[in-house]
Design a protein around this motif. Structure first.
Motif, mmCIF file in Angstrom:
data_model
loop_
_atom_site.group_PDB
_atom_site.id
_atom_site.type_symbol
_atom_site.label_atom_id
_atom_site.label_comp_id
_atom_site.label_asym_id
_atom_site.label_seq_id
_atom_site.Cartn_x
_atom_site.Cartn_y
_atom_site.Cartn_z
ATOM 1 N N HIS A 131 11.458 -9.416 -0.177
ATOM 2 C CA HIS A 131 10.150 -9.305 -0.846
ATOM 3 C C HIS A 131 9.533 -7.923 -0.605
ATOM 4 C CE1 HIS A 131 6.298 -10.538 -2.498
ATOM 5 N NE2 HIS A 131 5.706 -10.078 -1.406
ATOM 6 N N GLY A 132 9.621 -7.443 0.646
ATOM 7 C CA GLY A 132 9.075 -6.124 0.969
ATOM 8 C C GLY A 132 9.768 -5.010 0.208
ATOM 9 N N TYR A 133 11.104 -5.083 0.113
ATOM 10 C CA TYR A 133 11.843 -4.054 -0.633
ATOM 11 C C TYR A 133 11.578 -4.152 -2.131
ATOM 12 C CZ TYR A 133 14.386 -2.903 3.632
ATOM 13 O OH TYR A 133 14.699 -2.480 4.890
ATOM 14 N N THR A 134 11.244 -5.341 -2.590
ATOM 15 C CA THR A 134 10.866 -5.501 -4.005
ATOM 16 C C THR A 134 9.564 -4.773 -4.284
ATOM 17 O OG1 THR A 134 11.989 -7.630 -4.215
ATOM 18 C CG2 THR A 134 10.227 -7.176 -5.788
ATOM 19 N N ILE A 135 8.607 -4.871 -3.352
ATOM 20 C CA ILE A 135 7.313 -4.206 -3.528
ATOM 21 C C ILE A 135 7.493 -2.693 -3.650
ATOM 22 C CG2 ILE A 135 5.138 -3.636 -2.356
ATOM 23 C CD1 ILE A 135 5.107 -6.486 -1.267
ATOM 24 N N ILE A 136 8.372 -2.108 -2.819
ATOM 25 C CA ILE A 136 8.583 -0.651 -2.891
ATOM 26 C C ILE A 136 9.698 -0.289 -3.872
ATOM 27 C CG2 ILE A 136 7.674 -0.209 -0.585
ATOM 28 C CD1 ILE A 136 10.568 0.034 0.417
ATOM 29 N N GLN A 137 10.242 -1.334 -4.541
ATOM 30 C CA GLN A 137 11.254 -1.160 -5.591
ATOM 31 C C GLN A 137 12.504 -0.440 -5.075
ATOM 32 O OE1 GLN A 137 9.515 0.460 -9.173
ATOM 33 N NE2 GLN A 137 7.764 -0.916 -9.102
ATOM 34 N N ASP A 138 12.929 -0.837 -3.871
ATOM 35 C CA ASP A 138 14.145 -0.278 -3.272
ATOM 36 C C ASP A 138 15.299 -1.240 -3.560
ATOM 37 O OD1 ASP A 138 16.195 0.683 -1.654
ATOM 38 O OD2 ASP A 138 14.807 1.443 -0.130
ATOM 39 N N GLU A 139 15.944 -1.023 -4.692
ATOM 40 C CA GLU A 139 17.010 -1.920 -5.145
ATOM 41 C C GLU A 139 18.163 -1.963 -4.160
ATOM 42 O OE1 GLU A 139 20.151 -2.315 -8.918
ATOM 43 O OE2 GLU A 139 18.655 -0.712 -8.887
ATOM 44 N N LYS A 140 18.558 -0.801 -3.655
ATOM 45 C CA LYS A 140 19.727 -0.710 -2.771
ATOM 46 C C LYS A 140 19.543 -1.562 -1.517
ATOM 47 C CE LYS A 140 22.621 2.659 -0.359
ATOM 48 N NZ LYS A 140 22.800 4.098 -0.011
ATOM 49 N N LYS A 141 18.405 -1.399 -0.838
ATOM 50 C CA LYS A 141 18.177 -2.118 0.419
ATOM 51 C C LYS A 141 17.970 -3.610 0.189
ATOM 52 C CE LYS A 141 16.687 1.525 3.542
ATOM 53 N NZ LYS A 141 15.689 1.949 4.545
ATOM 54 N N CYS A 142 17.345 -3.947 -0.926
ATOM 55 C CA CYS A 142 17.140 -5.357 -1.252
ATOM 56 C C CYS A 142 18.486 -6.059 -1.417
ATOM 57 C CB CYS A 142 16.306 -5.487 -2.523
ATOM 58 S SG CYS A 142 15.720 -7.163 -2.853
ATOM 59 N N LEU A 143 19.427 -5.394 -2.096
ATOM 60 C CA LEU A 143 20.759 -5.969 -2.283
ATOM 61 C C LEU A 143 21.529 -6.055 -0.969
ATOM 62 C CD1 LEU A 143 21.790 -4.236 -5.632
ATOM 63 C CD2 LEU A 143 21.269 -6.658 -5.296
ATOM 64 N N ILE A 144 21.317 -5.057 -0.076
ATOM 65 C CA ILE A 144 21.976 -5.090 1.236
ATOM 66 C C ILE A 144 21.525 -6.321 2.023
ATOM 67 C CG2 ILE A 144 22.036 -3.952 3.504
ATOM 68 C CD1 ILE A 144 22.035 -1.250 2.003
ATOM 69 N N VAL A 145 20.213 -6.597 1.986
ATOM 70 C CA VAL A 145 19.676 -7.765 2.696
ATOM 71 C C VAL A 145 20.234 -9.044 2.087
ATOM 72 C CG1 VAL A 145 17.592 -9.068 3.281
ATOM 73 C CG2 VAL A 145 17.564 -6.578 3.396
ATOM 74 N N ASP A 170 0.840 -1.202 0.000
ATOM 75 C CA ASP A 170 0.000 0.000 0.000
ATOM 76 C C ASP A 170 0.867 1.241 0.000
ATOM 77 O OD1 ASP A 170 0.938 0.362 2.582
ATOM 78 O OD2 ASP A 170 -0.876 -0.388 3.556
ATOM 79 N N ALA A 171 0.219 2.393 0.130
ATOM 80 C CA ALA A 171 0.932 3.675 0.038
ATOM 81 C C ALA A 171 1.926 3.868 1.177
ATOM 82 C CB ALA A 171 -0.071 4.824 0.031
ATOM 83 N N HIS A 172 1.746 3.133 2.289
ATOM 84 C CA HIS A 172 2.612 3.302 3.451
ATOM 85 C C HIS A 172 3.625 2.170 3.576
ATOM 86 C CE1 HIS A 172 -0.176 6.444 4.621
ATOM 87 N NE2 HIS A 172 -1.177 5.581 4.536
ATOM 88 N N GLN A 173 3.916 1.508 2.456
ATOM 89 C CA GLN A 173 4.787 0.331 2.502
ATOM 90 C C GLN A 173 6.174 0.669 3.023
ATOM 91 O OE1 GLN A 173 4.317 -2.645 2.394
ATOM 92 N NE2 GLN A 173 6.170 -3.709 1.800
ATOM 93 N N SER A 174 6.695 1.875 2.689
ATOM 94 C CA SER A 174 8.033 2.213 3.174
ATOM 95 C C SER A 174 8.041 2.252 4.692
ATOM 96 C CB SER A 174 8.484 3.559 2.588
ATOM 97 O OG SER A 174 7.557 4.574 2.913
ATOM 98 N N GLY A 175 6.950 2.749 5.305
ATOM 99 C CA GLY A 175 6.832 2.755 6.760
ATOM 100 C C GLY A 175 6.732 1.351 7.311
ATOM 101 N N ASN A 176 6.069 0.459 6.588
ATOM 102 C CA ASN A 176 5.967 -0.938 7.007
ATOM 103 C C ASN A 176 7.335 -1.598 7.027
ATOM 104 O OD1 ASN A 176 3.142 -0.945 7.291
ATOM 105 N ND2 ASN A 176 2.860 -1.253 5.101
ATOM 106 N N MET A 177 8.170 -1.264 6.047
ATOM 107 C CA MET A 177 9.502 -1.857 5.997
ATOM 108 C C MET A 177 10.389 -1.298 7.101
ATOM 109 S SD MET A 177 9.275 -4.184 3.900
ATOM 110 C CE MET A 177 10.987 -4.673 4.098
ATOM 111 N N ASP A 178 10.155 -0.071 7.505
ATOM 112 C CA ASP A 178 10.890 0.487 8.659
ATOM 113 C C ASP A 178 10.562 -0.326 9.913
ATOM 114 O OD1 ASP A 178 11.961 2.443 7.071
ATOM 115 O OD2 ASP A 178 10.507 3.983 7.632
ATOM 116 N N ARG A 179 9.269 -0.680 10.027
ATOM 117 C CA ARG A 179 8.845 -1.477 11.195
ATOM 118 C C ARG A 179 9.445 -2.882 11.120
ATOM 119 N NH1 ARG A 179 8.576 -2.760 15.404
ATOM 120 N NH2 ARG A 179 6.846 -3.110 16.848
ATOM 121 N N ALA A 180 9.538 -3.437 9.921
ATOM 122 C CA ALA A 180 10.146 -4.766 9.751
ATOM 123 C C ALA A 180 11.620 -4.727 10.152
ATOM 124 C CB ALA A 180 9.992 -5.228 8.308
ATOM 125 N N GLU A 181 12.311 -3.636 9.798
ATOM 126 C CA GLU A 181 13.720 -3.479 10.174
ATOM 127 C C GLU A 181 13.872 -3.425 11.695
ATOM 128 O OE1 GLU A 181 15.204 -0.022 8.231
ATOM 129 O OE2 GLU A 181 14.979 -0.866 6.212
#
Length: 602
Positions: free
Chosen positions: A114-128, A80-91
């Motif tokens: 998977h969560g970083y893929t949804i928000i298309q955050d390539e950098k963080k996905c690769l870090i994980v 959803d629109a707040h997915q970046s906030g959801n990933m902060d909570r996951a972190e």
């Protein structure tokens, strides 16, 4: 029982069973609490899941590795629109696990990717992904699948292919899911050759197509316009006793609707029902969208009525598509009527709905109504994007109000919204209509400063502006500059130049006269002919310039329709000239209109 309800995401029955258990004096343990958390997570109610966690902590029960994994996975799957906030909570949850001395399992890393893929955050996905390897986990097909999916979603299909090759080099074979990701990526790029190449590779590897692969093949054939092949794939699915879903039927329905073959589109809808697959709101939306693209608004509304009868509630996208149809015709009353339905239905208001409404206002010249809509956008805390500003600037440009257009350009920059080529073209149009060609030239210089080059519509607008200012030589010079910039004139550019120059003078002399002859010769050499309506209109001006015919008349008639010399056409021309009437306005503005603001760009 709680586990049973949790797997189905039935949080209400899971909670009721949990409370029943307590009422009978059975105290829940970590496993029971974790199962309840799972029920809320599957239902995408992460607030409820966290509430269960707080309840769990209050009773002195520690979170297990499974509890953490469920929570991380739950936050990673919310789209959803707040997915970046959801990933902060996951972190935060991952950090909390580490502080409690619990090593995160590989599934937790996959959930994060998977969560970083949804928000298309390539950098963080690769870090994980790198962190996963640092923790001595061996990347699996799921790990690589997350990366392939990420690159497909962000349009870097070549990078996805590279990841798949790396995966193969480690002895990990593709499965249907990874193949479907790659096929999907190429289809979205309209690279059907490579999409089918991947499909052939899959077959050679010994894997058989599943429902997802067949759905992608149907989508590909529909996008190619090969509807018969798409239907054959559908029939193949049925022969293999693979029940087609909405994903299979929807692109076929939309394909026929876009092609204007509504009979076959409705036939597929009937086949869908007979196959035991109930049409969803998305199916009907595809049908309505196809009709709107063919400018058949009333038929689209009739489909909407069928939705009501079938007991399917339209969503905001349904009404937005209908609004878009009315916006294209400038029917502001109908557009507002469906906007009201969205509000009364308690549906989500987004920027696309307001864009559509603004388009209707600007198309009908109701700029005060457009301002009222922008005020409501502000009250709803919906920010204006480039498309919204473009619509407003284009609206004022239609009225030749360069001051309002200039204010919007200024406000746009202050809001940090970058103007694009459509923005500048609309602003130039406002300058041209106001006769301020000096300002128009300044805008061209400003475009160069920000690295934007004028496109065909920009040059066509300028040509019209110079001709309107009674400077035919400048119009012809602009036309030549356009060609020197590597742009090939289209029919609109040719028509605009000839129409403008013919309508601005009754005597063609010097370079203007030779310029018109040159343009006509170009059109003839490129096998371009004008339609009958244009020919009738041009002949009106020709009659004033060359009463008895001449070189100009001869040059123009070479690009007139083949049946121009018929008795009926000559009679029509005579009537048009004698009355001085023509429905083809000499001020027809080729740079105006929805071509600068295609709704599909959104």
């Amino acid at each position: 029982m709680i586990v049973y309800y949790a797997k189905r995401g039935d949080k209400h029955h899971a909670r009721a069973t949990f409370e029943n258990m307590r009422a009978r004096g059975i105290e829940p343990n970590a496993f029971v609490f974790t199962s309840l958390v799972h029920a809320y997570a599957v239902a995408r109610d992460m607030r409820g899941a966290l509430s269960c966690v707080e309840e769990m902590k209050a009773e002195g029960i520690e979170l297990t590795i499974v509890t953490y994994s469920i929570l991380i996975s739950g936050f990673g799957k919310i789209n959803d629109a707040h997915q970046s906030g959801n990933m902060d909570r996951a972190e935060e949850l991952v950090r909390e696990m580490e502080e409690d001395g619990i090593d995160a399992p590989i599934d937790a890393y996959h959930s994060m990717m998977h969560g970083y893929t949804i928000i298309q955050d390539e950098k963080k996905c690769l870090i994980v992904f790198e962190r996963l390897k640092e923790c001595c986990f061996t990347p699996s097909i799921i790990s690589y699948g997350c990366l392939i999916n990420l690159y497909v979603k962000i349009g870097k299909v070549a990078k996805a292919i590279a990841i798949s090759k790396e995966m193969e080099s480690y002895g990990i074979k593709h499965n249907n899911k990874t193949y479907s990701m790659l096929i999907s990526g190429f289809i979205h790029l309209h690279d059907f050759t490579n999409a089918f190449r991947i499909f052939e590779e899959m077959l050679k590897s010994g894997l058989q197509p599943d429902r997802a692969i067949y759905n992608l093949l149907i989508e590909a054939f529909c996008k190619m316009g090969n509807m018969d092949r798409a239907i054959r794939i559908l029939e193949k699915m049925q022969k293999e006793r693979m029940q087609p879903s909405n994903r299979a039927f929807r692109p076929i329905i939309e394909g026929f609707a876009v092609a204007g073959d509504m009979k076959r589109a409705l036939d597929i809808l009937d086949l869908m029902r007979r196959s035991g697959c109930a049409p969803t709101v998305m199916t009907y939306n595809a049908l309505i969208h196809g009709l709107i693209r063919k400018n058949q608004v009333e038929r689209a509304v009739s489909v909407l009525n069928k939705m009501y009868i079938a007991g399917i509630t339209p969503n905001e996208h349904t009404y937005t598509i209908i609004m878009r149809g009315y916006a294209a015709t400038g029917d502001i009353a109908k557009a507002f009527e469906y906007f009201t339905k969205i509000k009364e239905g308690g549906l989500k208001l987004d920027v696309y709905i307001y864009e559509t409404l603004l388009r209707a206002c600007c198309k009908s010249g109701r700029m005060q109504s457009a301002l009222a809509v922008t005020r409501e956008m502000s009250s709803q805390k919906i920010s204006r994007n480039t498309f919204v500003y473009n619509i407003l600037i284009d609206g004022w440009a239609r009225r030749g109000d360069v001051w309002e257009a200039a204010d919007l350009m200024k406000q746009m920059k202050e809001d940090g919204v970058p103007p694009n080529i459509h923005t500048y073209t609309s602003y130039i149009n406002a300058c041209c209509k106001a006769g301020d060609m000096q300002r128009a030239q300044t805008v061209i210089d400003e475009m160069a400063d920000v690295g934007l080059k004028p496109n065909l519509k920009t040059y066509t607008t300028l040509i019209k502006g110079w001709a309107r200012a009674s400077l035919p030589d400048r119009a012809l010079k602009c036309f030549e500059e356009m060609k020197l910039a590597g742009l090939k004139p289209d029919e609109a550019a040719y028509h605009c130049l000839v129409t403008s120059l013919l309508s601005r003078a009754t005597v063609m002399e010097g370079s203007t006269y030779t310029g018109i002859l040159s343009v006509c010769r170009e059109m003839f050499e490129n096998d371009l002919t004008v339609d009958m309506r244009t020919a009738v209109h041009w002949s009106k001006w020709l009659h004033k310039i060359e009463m008895t015919g001449g070189a100009l008349t001869e040059a123009l008639q070479r690009i007139f329709p083949p049946d121009w010399n018929s008795f009926e056409v000559l009679g029509e021309v005579s009537d048009s000239v004698s009355t001085g009437d023509s429905d083809y306005s000499s001020d027809s503005d080729f740079s105006d209109g929805d071509e600068n603001q295609d709704a599909d760009d959104n």
